[in-house]
Design a protein around this motif. Structure first.
Motif, mmCIF file in Angstrom:
data_model
loop_
_atom_site.group_PDB
_atom_site.id
_atom_site.type_symbol
_atom_site.label_atom_id
_atom_site.label_comp_id
_atom_site.label_asym_id
_atom_site.label_seq_id
_atom_site.Cartn_x
_atom_site.Cartn_y
_atom_site.Cartn_z
ATOM 1 N N PHE A 1 93.728 43.370 -14.562
ATOM 2 C CA PHE A 1 94.059 43.439 -16.044
ATOM 3 C C PHE A 1 95.117 44.902 -15.684
ATOM 4 C CE2 PHE A 1 89.425 41.515 -16.454
ATOM 5 C CZ PHE A 1 89.524 41.524 -17.278
ATOM 6 N N THR A 2 95.488 45.336 -14.740
ATOM 7 C CA THR A 2 96.734 46.231 -14.873
ATOM 8 C C THR A 2 97.685 45.400 -15.633
ATOM 9 O OG1 THR A 2 97.071 45.790 -12.872
ATOM 10 C CG2 THR A 2 96.158 47.238 -13.185
ATOM 11 N N LEU A 3 98.197 44.174 -15.859
ATOM 12 C CA LEU A 3 98.963 43.626 -15.470
ATOM 13 C C LEU A 3 99.140 43.514 -17.412
ATOM 14 C CD1 LEU A 3 98.797 40.173 -13.835
ATOM 15 C CD2 LEU A 3 100.739 41.024 -13.948
ATOM 16 N N LEU A 4 98.229 43.809 -18.257
ATOM 17 C CA LEU A 4 98.088 43.346 -19.263
ATOM 18 C C LEU A 4 98.484 44.022 -20.091
ATOM 19 C CD1 LEU A 4 97.175 40.641 -18.145
ATOM 20 C CD2 LEU A 4 95.648 40.506 -20.224
ATOM 21 N N ASP A 5 97.865 44.991 -21.244
ATOM 22 C CA ASP A 5 98.131 45.830 -22.358
ATOM 23 C C ASP A 5 96.254 46.022 -22.773
ATOM 24 O OD1 ASP A 5 100.498 46.898 -22.567
ATOM 25 O OD2 ASP A 5 100.635 45.166 -24.143
ATOM 26 N N VAL A 6 96.362 47.252 -22.986
ATOM 27 C CA VAL A 6 95.050 47.631 -22.783
ATOM 28 C C VAL A 6 94.173 46.233 -24.090
ATOM 29 C CG1 VAL A 6 92.933 48.737 -24.449
ATOM 30 C CG2 VAL A 6 94.823 49.891 -22.636
#
Length: 755
Positions: free
Chosen positions: A239-244
């Motif tokens: 999930f660190t790849l994506l914006d919240v």
């Protein structure tokens, strides 16, 4: 030797091309065989395989110090190896027969045996033997026992045998079972290791970024491309790849795969890589392992999104000027019309004056450059927030938010003034630039945007008629606007009437004043049929047809349906003397229409010699070349040509020298007051004299009394047409083409007529 059993072993899963694996597997086999020799106290243990390539890796072992003696048996056999046991037993044929019979019993089924292997510390086996050479195996021993257990795996048959000079109980069965199981487990172990190695190699060689995701959404593996292209670290959350804002989409995608709702699922999300925004398609499926991991494939689709954005821009913007196009302008106009907060808004429509002249003189490249310059100027002349769009050709639209009639008028004045002062020069040729503008308030009660567009279009056309470089603000109480607006609505009715065949042909008689023709002369007229069955006069819809380029379509409908009527009423048609049809000036300049007319007339040879086409004097003089071309087309077919409304236009007899017409139709303004106006009489008399000299016949229209008819006859007019003779009637009611004379005698002509 009576109880044989055959076992299958999946040795094909062993990578025998790998030297280390083959050696390890062969060492296992030799160890197992050595153990069997030791436990049974036999001379040798050996294995017979079915698969032809397996002998490369397997061998046997002899427990005693033995020596090998080669001999060459007769063909078709091959080299055989003989072992001499420790006790020094001599070779004899009886022992050979025992071994041969044992092997023959083993291979009684042709599909069982292709290769034979024996336990050995050197080479103790035949190489890939054909069936008929198998009996060449000769081993110097006293007894040979073979036994095995089924393994139910793979394609290779395995048979365990021993060579001994001592009798043995059938304990060999247990050893065969253990050997088969050991070999099978080893084969499976090698196979699993090979598959895992292949999986890892494939994972690393995939041409797109890949990662292994565990049940806690942590990254547990990355291939080379993923390490170089994705901002991911091992054990970090995917999930660190994506914006919240995009976490929910990724979470749902992972959930769908883990719950088995779909075998594979994907989502398209933006990733921030090296400070730039990239779009990726993240696909997930179960990995081929026992760790419940998911395999993630990351496909870079940034280019597709870029092309989609570019396509979206081009679909909503004009390629030449970069302004919003008609589609986008209509969308913005529709939103403003429905938005209750945009109560005060105005719309403008403008087009360049005499733009076609620039294209004709300097070429379309010059015209394109002028459009770009005008687009830039318009953006500078508008207020902040207002929208200018190119609607097509040289037409532009303007949407002014929060604008009153006064502020919109100021913008229109500024645009007209600034563009009239704009200098446009193309290759040393200077062109004047000006625009005509139509404006209107955005009426919330208009219903739809097309009503608003028609209002500003009508206003712009009126501005052009007022002298160009003008603007006109729409008002529903303006009589000029109402007339023009009604014509625009009529053009819509014309289009519908053409599509639904809602026209009907009428005819009006043209009476010969001197000739005693037996057949009728008549002019074909057109009426539009309304929903209630009433008729619309051409005086209402023909001006709209001319203005909106529908005239040639109407002319085509009239000619086509008239010829169909003539073909269906051939007897009546043949009784007629002349049938006149009006042609629009626009039809004269329409090459496609003229080509169609020629083809249509050529397929009706029995009808065309009755036809006479009428064109107005104004159309003929303004389009002299086209009128001449029409004459050249009609004369070979036997058709005639009439010049309509003569005297209402240029009124120059000189043009008659260029037009070889058959009839000249005097404009009705010189006929209505003929009995009272001497000037009218003089003009009519002059035209008649000219007709005699130039050999054309004269027709007078608007004849509304018998007195006018007799006067026209005495002046030398050849034909008369008007309500006094006959009113227009439906063509479908005509059943006879024979004529009944109108002027029987001159008894009713009053004696005081001044001729």
């Amino acid at each position: 030797m009576e109880d044989w059993a055959l076992a299958r072993l999946n040795t094909q899963q062993i990578d025998l091309s790998s030297q280390s694996q083959a050696e390890a597997y062969g060492q296992l086999t030799r160890n197992e065989l050595a153990s069997i020799c030791s436990q049974l106290n036999c001379d040798a243990a050996f294995i017979v395989f079915h698969h032809p390539n397996d002998y490369q890796a397997f061998g046997g072992i002899l427990p005693h110090d033995v020596r090998w003696i080669d001999e060459k048996p007769p063909q078709p056999t091959i080299n055989t190896r003989q072992v001499k046991p420790k006790q020094g037993i001599e070779a004899n044929s009886a022992v050979n027969q025992v071994i041969n019979s044992a092997i023959d019993g083993l291979i009684s089924d042709d599909n069982y045996l292709e290769s034979v292997f024996a336990a050995k510390d050197a080479k103790f086996a035949t190489e890939m033997l054909p069936q008929r050479a198998l009996n060449a195996l000769k081993v110097l021993t006293e007894h040979s026992l073979m036994m095995s257990r089924p393994c139910n795996v793979g394609d290779t048959w395995l048979v365990l045998g021993v060579i001994t000079h001592k009798p043995l109980a059938l304990v060999l069965d247990k050893h065969a079972y253990h050997l088969a199981s050991s070999l099978e487990l080893q084969a499976l172990s090698f196979s699993i290791a090979k598959k895992d190695r292949q999986y890892q190699e494939l994972f690393q060689q995939l041409p797109i970024p890949c990662a292994l995701i565990d049940s806690d959404n942590r990254v547990m593996g990355l291939n080379h491309i993923a390490k170089n292209s994705l901002s991911l670290e091992l054990t970090a959350s995917v999930f660190t790849l994506l914006d919240v804002d995009d976490h929910a989409m990724l979470h749902d995608t992972l959930h769908i795969v883990r719950e088995g709702l779909l075998r594979q699922a994907w989502c398209e999300v933006p990733l921030l890589l090296s400070g730039q925004r990239h779009w990726f398609k993240l696909s997930f499926c179960h990995a081929l392992d026992d760790k419940a991991q998911l395999l993630m494939l990351a496909e870079d689709i940034t280019e597709r999104y870029r092309l989609a954005d570019e396509l979206s821009f081009h679909s909503n913007h004009d390629v030449l000027t970069g302004l919003p196009n008609r589609v986008q302008f209509e969308l913005l106009l529709d939103e403003a019309l429905k938005d209750p907060d945009s109560a005060n808004a105005c719309v403008a429509f403008l087009d360049l004056d005499q733009f076609q002249v620039i294209n004709d003189v300097s070429g379309h490249q010059a015209g394109d450059e002028l459009l770009c310059q005008v687009a830039k100027r318009l953006k500078l002349l508008l207020r902040k927030g207002d929208v200018v769009a190119r609607l097509g050709g040289d037409e532009f639209g303007i949407l002014m938010y929060s604008a009153t009639q006064e502020s919109a008028t100021l913008v229109a004045k500024r645009i007209c003034l600034q563009l009239s002062e704009h200098e446009f020069q193309w290759r040393k040729v200077k062109h004047n630039v000006s625009v005509s503008m139509g404006l209107a308030k955005l009426d919330k009660n208009a219903g739809d945007i097309y009503t608003v567009l028609s209002q500003i279009d009508a206003s712009c056309r009126l501005a052009k008629e007022e002298g160009r470089n003008q603007w006109h603000f729409y008002s529903k109480d303006d009589p000029q606007i109402s007339k023009l607006y009604n014509q625009m609505l009529a053009s819509v009715d014309i289009t519908g009437a053409l599509a639904l065949d809602e026209f009907e042909l009428f005819y009006q008689l043209i009476e010969p004043l001197e000739k005693a023709d037996t057949g009728l002369h008549m002019e074909v007229l057109l009426r539009m049929v309304q929903k209630d069955g009433s008729y619309v006069s051409p005086a209402i819809f023909l001006p709209a047809a001319e203005r909106y380029n529908l005239a040639s379509r109407i002319d085509r409908w009239v000619i086509d349906n008239l010829l169909k009527w003539g073909a269906n009423n051939l007897a009546t048609w043949q009784q007629l003397t002349m049938v006149s049809i009006n042609l629009s000036a626009l039809s004269l300049g329409d090459q496609k229409f003229m080509s169609w007319l020629e083809m249509r007339l050529m397929v009706e040879p029995e009808l065309v010699d009755k036809l006479c086409f009428e064109i107005t004097e104004t159309a003929a003089v303004s389009q002299l070349d086209q009128a001449t071309a029409l004459i050249d087309l009609l004369q070979p077919l036997g058709c005639k040509l009439a010049l309509d409304d003569f005297g209402s236009g240029f009124s120059s007899f000189a043009y008659l020298k260029c037009l070889d017409v058959d009839f000249v139709k005097i404009d009705g303004q010189f006929v209505v007051n003929l009995c009272q106006d001497k000037s009218d009489k003089a003009i009519v008399a002059a035209i008649c004299q000219l007709g005699k000299d130039m050999e054309f016949e004269v027709i007078a229209e608007f004849v509304e009394s018998v007195e006018v008819g007799y006067l026209l006859k005495n002046l030398g007019v050849d034909y008369a047409q008007g309500y006094a003779i006959a009113k227009p009637q439906r063509l479908s009611s005509l059943t006879s083409g024979l004529r009944t004379p109108w002027l029987v005698s001159e008894a009713s002509f009053y004696s005081g007529a001044d001729i």
